[in-house]
Scaffold this motif. Structure first.
Motif, short mmCIF file in Angstrom:
data_model
loop_
_atom_site.label_atom_id
_atom_site.label_comp_id
_atom_site.label_asym_id
_atom_site.label_seq_id
_atom_site.Cartn_x
_atom_site.Cartn_y
_atom_site.Cartn_z
N MET A 245 0.70 -1.29 -0.03
CA MET A 245 -0.08 0.20 0.07
C MET A 245 0.70 1.10 -0.14
SD MET A 245 -2.77 -1.02 2.69
CE MET A 245 -2.60 0.39 3.86
N PRO A 246 0.35 2.24 -0.69
CA PRO A 246 1.39 3.35 -0.75
C PRO A 246 1.17 4.22 0.70
CG PRO A 246 -0.71 3.71 -2.28
CD PRO A 246 -0.60 2.22 -1.65
N SER A 247 1.98 5.09 1.05
CA SER A 247 1.93 5.61 2.41
C SER A 247 1.67 6.95 2.12
CB SER A 247 3.07 5.17 3.47
OG SER A 247 3.20 6.00 4.56
N PRO A 248 0.74 7.58 2.97
CA PRO A 248 0.55 9.21 2.70
C PRO A 248 1.44 9.75 3.42
CG PRO A 248 -1.22 8.12 4.20
CD PRO A 248 -0.35 7.28 3.61
N GLN A 249 2.36 9.28 4.09
CA GLN A 249 3.52 10.11 5.05
C GLN A 249 4.52 9.95 3.89
OE1 GLN A 249 1.72 7.44 6.59
NE2 GLN A 249 0.67 9.02 7.79
N ASP A 250 4.87 9.09 2.93
CA ASP A 250 5.99 8.95 1.94
C ASP A 250 5.93 9.90 0.82
OD1 ASP A 250 8.10 8.15 0.68
OD2 ASP A 250 7.24 6.12 0.08
N ARG A 251 6.77 10.94 1.09
CA ARG A 251 6.71 11.97 -0.04
C ARG A 251 7.71 11.78 -1.12
NH1 ARG A 251 2.04 14.21 1.37
NH2 ARG A 251 1.93 15.00 3.18
N THR A 252 8.57 10.45 -1.01
CA THR A 252 9.62 10.42 -1.98
C THR A 252 9.05 9.81 -3.28
OG1 THR A 252 9.97 8.21 -0.96
CG2 THR A 252 11.21 10.09 -0.17
N ARG A 253 7.70 9.27 -3.07
CA ARG A 253 7.21 8.46 -4.56
C ARG A 253 7.96 7.09 -4.58
NH1 ARG A 253 3.15 11.46 -6.87
NH2 ARG A 253 3.10 13.96 -6.25
N ALA A 254 8.13 6.58 -3.67
CA ALA A 254 9.01 5.29 -3.89
C ALA A 254 8.13 4.24 -4.51
CB ALA A 254 9.62 4.85 -2.61
N ARG A 255 8.88 3.34 -5.30
CA ARG A 255 8.09 2.34 -5.72
C ARG A 255 7.35 1.49 -4.64
NH1 ARG A 255 9.72 0.35 -11.48
NH2 ARG A 255 8.62 -1.23 -10.86
N LEU A 256 6.08 0.97 -4.97
CA LEU A 256 5.49 0.15 -4.31
C LEU A 256 6.21 -1.35 -4.02
CD1 LEU A 256 1.81 1.02 -5.11
CD2 LEU A 256 3.13 1.99 -3.29
N VAL A 257 6.05 -1.90 -3.07
CA VAL A 257 6.58 -3.08 -2.62
C VAL A 257 5.67 -4.25 -3.32
CG1 VAL A 257 7.23 -4.77 -1.01
CG2 VAL A 257 7.75 -2.51 -0.59
N SER A 258 6.03 -5.00 -4.17
CA SER A 258 5.02 -6.07 -4.59
C SER A 258 5.43 -7.46 -3.88
CB SER A 258 5.32 -6.39 -5.98
OG SER A 258 6.48 -6.72 -6.52
N ILE A 259 4.57 -8.45 -4.04
CA ILE A 259 4.78 -9.86 -3.59
C ILE A 259 5.33 -10.55 -4.65
CG2 ILE A 259 3.61 -11.81 -2.85
CD1 ILE A 259 1.43 -9.87 -1.48
N GLU A 260 6.58 -11.02 -4.42
CA GLU A 260 7.36 -11.76 -5.27
C GLU A 260 6.56 -12.99 -5.81
OE1 GLU A 260 10.16 -10.48 -7.05
OE2 GLU A 260 9.80 -8.92 -5.87
N GLY A 261 6.80 -13.68 -6.89
CA GLY A 261 6.26 -14.73 -7.46
C GLY A 261 4.70 -14.79 -8.07
N ARG A 262 4.42 -15.83 -8.32
CA ARG A 262 3.20 -15.84 -9.02
C ARG A 262 2.15 -16.55 -8.06
NH1 ARG A 262 2.36 -15.47 -14.08
NH2 ARG A 262 4.16 -15.22 -15.68
N PRO A 263 0.78 -16.30 -8.50
CA PRO A 263 -0.26 -17.01 -7.67
C PRO A 263 -0.44 -18.45 -8.15
CG PRO A 263 -0.91 -14.82 -8.59
CD PRO A 263 0.27 -15.21 -9.17
N PRO A 264 -0.79 -19.12 -7.22
CA PRO A 264 -0.84 -20.81 -7.63
C PRO A 264 -1.93 -21.01 -8.48
CG PRO A 264 -2.05 -20.55 -5.38
CD PRO A 264 -1.65 -19.08 -5.80
N ASP A 265 -1.60 -22.29 -9.10
CA ASP A 265 -2.79 -22.83 -10.17
C ASP A 265 -3.97 -23.14 -9.25
OD1 ASP A 265 -4.22 -24.17 -12.08
OD2 ASP A 265 -2.76 -25.45 -12.76
N LEU A 266 -5.04 -22.65 -9.40
CA LEU A 266 -6.09 -22.94 -8.60
C LEU A 266 -6.89 -24.29 -9.11
CD1 LEU A 266 -7.86 -19.43 -8.26
CD2 LEU A 266 -6.30 -20.71 -6.58
N TYR A 267 -6.47 -24.71 -10.13
CA TYR A 267 -7.00 -26.17 -10.74
C TYR A 267 -6.37 -27.31 -9.82
CZ TYR A 267 -9.55 -23.71 -14.44
OH TYR A 267 -10.43 -22.91 -15.18
N GLU A 268 -5.02 -27.05 -9.38
CA GLU A 268 -4.45 -27.99 -8.58
C GLU A 268 -4.95 -28.16 -7.15
OE1 GLU A 268 -2.19 -30.07 -10.08
OE2 GLU A 268 -2.68 -29.34 -11.99
N PRO A 269 -5.04 -29.04 -6.56
CA PRO A 269 -5.46 -29.27 -5.14
C PRO A 269 -4.14 -28.77 -4.16
CG PRO A 269 -5.30 -31.55 -6.14
CD PRO A 269 -5.00 -30.37 -6.95
N PHE A 270 -4.41 -28.27 -2.92
CA PHE A 270 -3.35 -27.87 -2.11
C PHE A 270 -3.05 -28.85 -1.04
CE2 PHE A 270 -5.23 -23.98 -3.42
CZ PHE A 270 -4.36 -23.42 -4.44
#
Length: 135
Positions: A60-85
């Motif tokens: 989430m962007p922070s209203p306190q962050d005035r540097t306009r830094a890149r947002l942090v993403s969650i690495e990797g890919r979501p799982p294949d929902l056709y495969e059981p867990f």
């Protein structure tokens, strides 16, 4: 107002946790179709106990962050929902992954009164602070 006047529940589905913070009393965070963390909105933002929830909060962007830094993403890919867990579906993307995560899907565990998490390492996240959380 409609919810209060009619005494009804409202189900709000979104990735926007900033929006959630101002609208709801309780939050259920889902990943791959399963609830991975559920708590009051206050507890979820201050005492996050699942790595996916922490990743959402950090993105989430922070209203306190005035540097306009890149947002942090969650690495990797979501799982294949056709495969059981058989294991934790978040394990391939998780920084806290241990071998047990790759062999067993954790149930929802009570981590505090009214707060549950589906993570074997929920205690280890206690030292992690979501953005904007006060110690």
């Amino acid at each position: 107002q409609l919810q209060e006047r009619l005494g009804m529940a409202v189900l709000w589905i979104t990735h926007d946790l900033a929006l959630v913070a101002g609208l709801v009393d309780r939050v259920a965070v889902m990943y791959a179709g399963h609830i991975v963390e559920q708590a009051s909105v206050h507890d979820l933002f201050r005492e996050t106990r699942h790595p996916y929830t922490l990743g959402l909060l950090r993105s989430m962007p922070s209203p306190q962050d005035r540097t306009r830094a890149r947002l942090v993403s969650i690495e990797g890919r979501p799982p294949d929902l056709y495969e059981p867990f058989a294991a934790c579906p978040f394990a391939p993307r998780c920084a806290w992954v241990v071998e047990r995560c790759r062999s067993e899907n954790p149930p929802l565990l009570e981590v505090a009164k009214g707060h549950v998490s589906a993570c074997w390492r929920w205690k280890d996240l206690a030292s992690e602070r979501p953005p904007g959380a006060t110690p």
